[in-house]
Motif scaffolding. Structure first.
Motif, short mmCIF file in Angstrom:
data_model
loop_
_atom_site.label_atom_id
_atom_site.label_comp_id
_atom_site.label_asym_id
_atom_site.label_seq_id
_atom_site.Cartn_x
_atom_site.Cartn_y
_atom_site.Cartn_z
N GLU A 98 -0.40 -29.24 -2.69
CA GLU A 98 -0.87 -30.41 -2.20
C GLU A 98 -2.35 -30.46 -3.08
OE1 GLU A 98 -3.16 -32.79 1.28
OE2 GLU A 98 -3.72 -30.83 0.60
N LEU B 156 -6.08 -30.24 -1.84
CA LEU B 156 -6.32 -28.78 -1.60
C LEU B 156 -6.67 -27.90 -2.78
CD1 LEU B 156 -6.48 -26.51 0.69
CD2 LEU B 156 -4.11 -26.38 0.44
N THR B 157 -5.79 -28.16 -3.78
CA THR B 157 -5.71 -27.37 -5.11
C THR B 157 -7.01 -27.48 -5.77
OG1 THR B 157 -3.36 -27.85 -5.51
CG2 THR B 157 -4.53 -27.02 -7.27
N VAL C 194 -10.12 -26.08 -3.77
CA VAL C 194 -10.16 -24.67 -3.80
C VAL C 194 -10.51 -24.34 -5.09
CG1 VAL C 194 -8.78 -22.54 -3.86
CG2 VAL C 194 -8.13 -24.34 -2.27
N LEU C 195 -10.18 -24.76 -6.34
CA LEU C 195 -10.58 -24.59 -7.61
C LEU C 195 -12.29 -25.12 -7.89
CD1 LEU C 195 -7.94 -26.02 -10.06
CD2 LEU C 195 -8.35 -23.61 -9.33
N VAL D 146 -13.98 -22.12 -5.96
CA VAL D 146 -14.08 -21.01 -6.58
C VAL D 146 -15.03 -20.94 -7.89
CG1 VAL D 146 -12.72 -19.46 -8.30
CG2 VAL D 146 -11.88 -20.23 -6.16
N MET E 201 -17.44 -18.43 -0.64
CA MET E 201 -16.01 -18.84 -1.18
C MET E 201 -15.04 -18.69 -0.02
SD MET E 201 -14.22 -17.01 -4.38
CE MET E 201 -13.97 -15.55 -3.83
N LEU E 202 -15.13 -17.39 0.48
CA LEU E 202 -14.14 -17.31 1.63
C LEU E 202 -14.32 -18.16 2.75
CD1 LEU E 202 -12.38 -15.19 3.20
CD2 LEU E 202 -14.24 -14.29 4.03
N CYS F 128 -12.76 -21.48 1.69
CA CYS F 128 -11.24 -21.56 1.82
C CYS F 128 -10.57 -21.87 3.12
CB CYS F 128 -10.70 -20.58 1.05
SG CYS F 128 -10.97 -20.33 -0.78
N LEU F 129 -11.20 -21.15 3.90
CA LEU F 129 -10.87 -20.89 5.32
C LEU F 129 -11.20 -22.35 5.75
CD1 LEU F 129 -12.35 -17.91 6.66
CD2 LEU F 129 -9.99 -18.19 6.22
N LEU G 230 -11.34 -25.12 4.04
CA LEU G 230 -10.35 -26.18 3.34
C LEU G 230 -8.82 -26.12 3.94
CD1 LEU G 230 -11.38 -25.72 -0.24
CD2 LEU G 230 -11.80 -27.78 1.17
N LEU G 231 -8.51 -24.85 4.28
CA LEU G 231 -7.04 -24.81 4.80
C LEU G 231 -7.13 -25.67 6.22
CD1 LEU G 231 -4.51 -23.17 4.81
CD2 LEU G 231 -5.65 -21.39 6.12
N SER H 32 -6.98 -29.43 5.46
CA SER H 32 -5.79 -29.72 4.88
C SER H 32 -4.85 -29.99 5.89
CB SER H 32 -5.29 -28.93 3.87
OG SER H 32 -4.31 -29.12 3.04
#
Lengths: 71, 248
Positions: free
Chosen positions: A18, A21-22, A25-26, A29, A50-51, A54-55, A57-58, A61
């Protein structure tokens, strides 16, 4: 040639499931990398951010896709 | 090699390979059912040979990349790949997108192949063989990436490869016995589990690549697995609630 095209397309979709999301995430990071390497911040704090990023964002999404599919 | 990192690496390679090999097997079986085992066998062999060529070509390059750069690149790719799988598995678990149905894919692939061969009467076996080759190559590339991704960062390529090979052997043995699509494999549960592990590896390697020393070193991976599992479950639960609200 068609097989090659399909292989390349498959490789791209492997990592860009997606787009939003990509990109997010970038972004997370990149920010974590900058904080860990170019500021006085403890790298572990950057890693934790960062961790958590990501959680979040998941979850966002999945929730957003569910909302979009039902409207 | 520590078990706290080798076990998740081998398990991730094994479970992910089961998912991919089942998908490839369904298509190869459709080819074999429609056109016989000959085009299915040459297509599969050619696909495996191409994969072996890619591994032989790219494998030695991995040794030349500095370890931190390798960990960072693989970590980011793993994050994108793993979170993609986990997102999709959560949406499937919530019933937002349909579950992967090997029987339906087998029927669709057989019908599509039948239609294609009717239009290209002169090259029936060629079309069938190329279909098998494509399936093996595309699914195999994902297996190769996962094995490299979970294995290369800590010299675990051999155990991860063995995990993938064990999965191939298991699926092929089950397929040879049943002669039908392996539709009873709990594919979404496997994808959910693998998505969790790959995302956890992604954060771990990316962090190491950025120079972050995780407390507890390899044991931090277990915490990441627990957190991504929880996030996937929360996501699925929220998505289910959204669909229930719409129905009401």
């Amino acid at each position: 040639m068609t097989v090659l095209k399909e292989v390349v397309a498959e490789l791209i979709t492997m990592f860009v499931a997606e787009r939003r999301l990509t990109i997010a995430v970038l972004g997370v990071v990149t920010v974590a990398g900058c904080l860990a390497n170019f500021t006085d911040l403890d790298p572990l704090v950057a890693g934790t951010m960062m961790l958590l990023g990501c959680l979040i964002l998941l979850i966002e999404s999945v929730w957003r896709s569910a909302k979009a599919s039902t409207t | 090699m520590t078990w706290s990192i080798a076990a998740p690496a081998v398990t991730a390679a094994f479970l992910a390979s089961i998912v991919e090999v089942v998908e490839a097997f369904t298509i190869v079986l459709a080819v074999a059912t429609l056109r016989g085992w000959r085009p299915a066998a040459w297509g599969t062999t050619a696909g495996l040979a191409l994969l072996a060529g890619i591994i032989l070509l790219l494998g030695p390059l991995l040794d030349r990349v500095p370890i931190h750069s390798l960990q960072l690149a693989i970590g980011i790719l793993l994050l994108l790949f793993g979170m993609g799988w986990l997102r999709k598995a959560s949406l499937r678990a919530a019933g937002i997108i349909p579950l992967h149905d090997e029987d339906a894919i087998f029927a669709a692939e057989t019908a599509q192949l039948g239609q294609r061969t009717r239009h290209q009467q002169s090259n029936l076996d060629w079309v069938a063989g190329i279909t098998a080759l494509k399936a093996v190559l595309l699914e195999g590339l994902e297996v190769v990436f996962i094995v490299i991704a979970v294995g290369a960062g800590r010299g675990l390529l051999l155990p991860a490869s063995l995990g993938a090979l064990a999965a191939c052997a298991l699926v092929l043995a089950a397929g040879a016995m049943l002669h039908r699509p392996l539709s009873r494999v709990p594919e979404n549960t496997l994808k959910f589990g693998v998505g969790v592990m790959l995302s956890a590896f992604g954060v771990f390697w990316t962090g190491e690549g950025l120079g972050i020393a995780w407390p507890g070193q390899d044991l931090a991976l277990l915490l990441f697995v627990a957190l991504f599992l929880a996030a996937g479950l929360v996501g699925a639960s929220l998505a289910r609630r959204v669909s229930v609200e719409v129905v009401q």
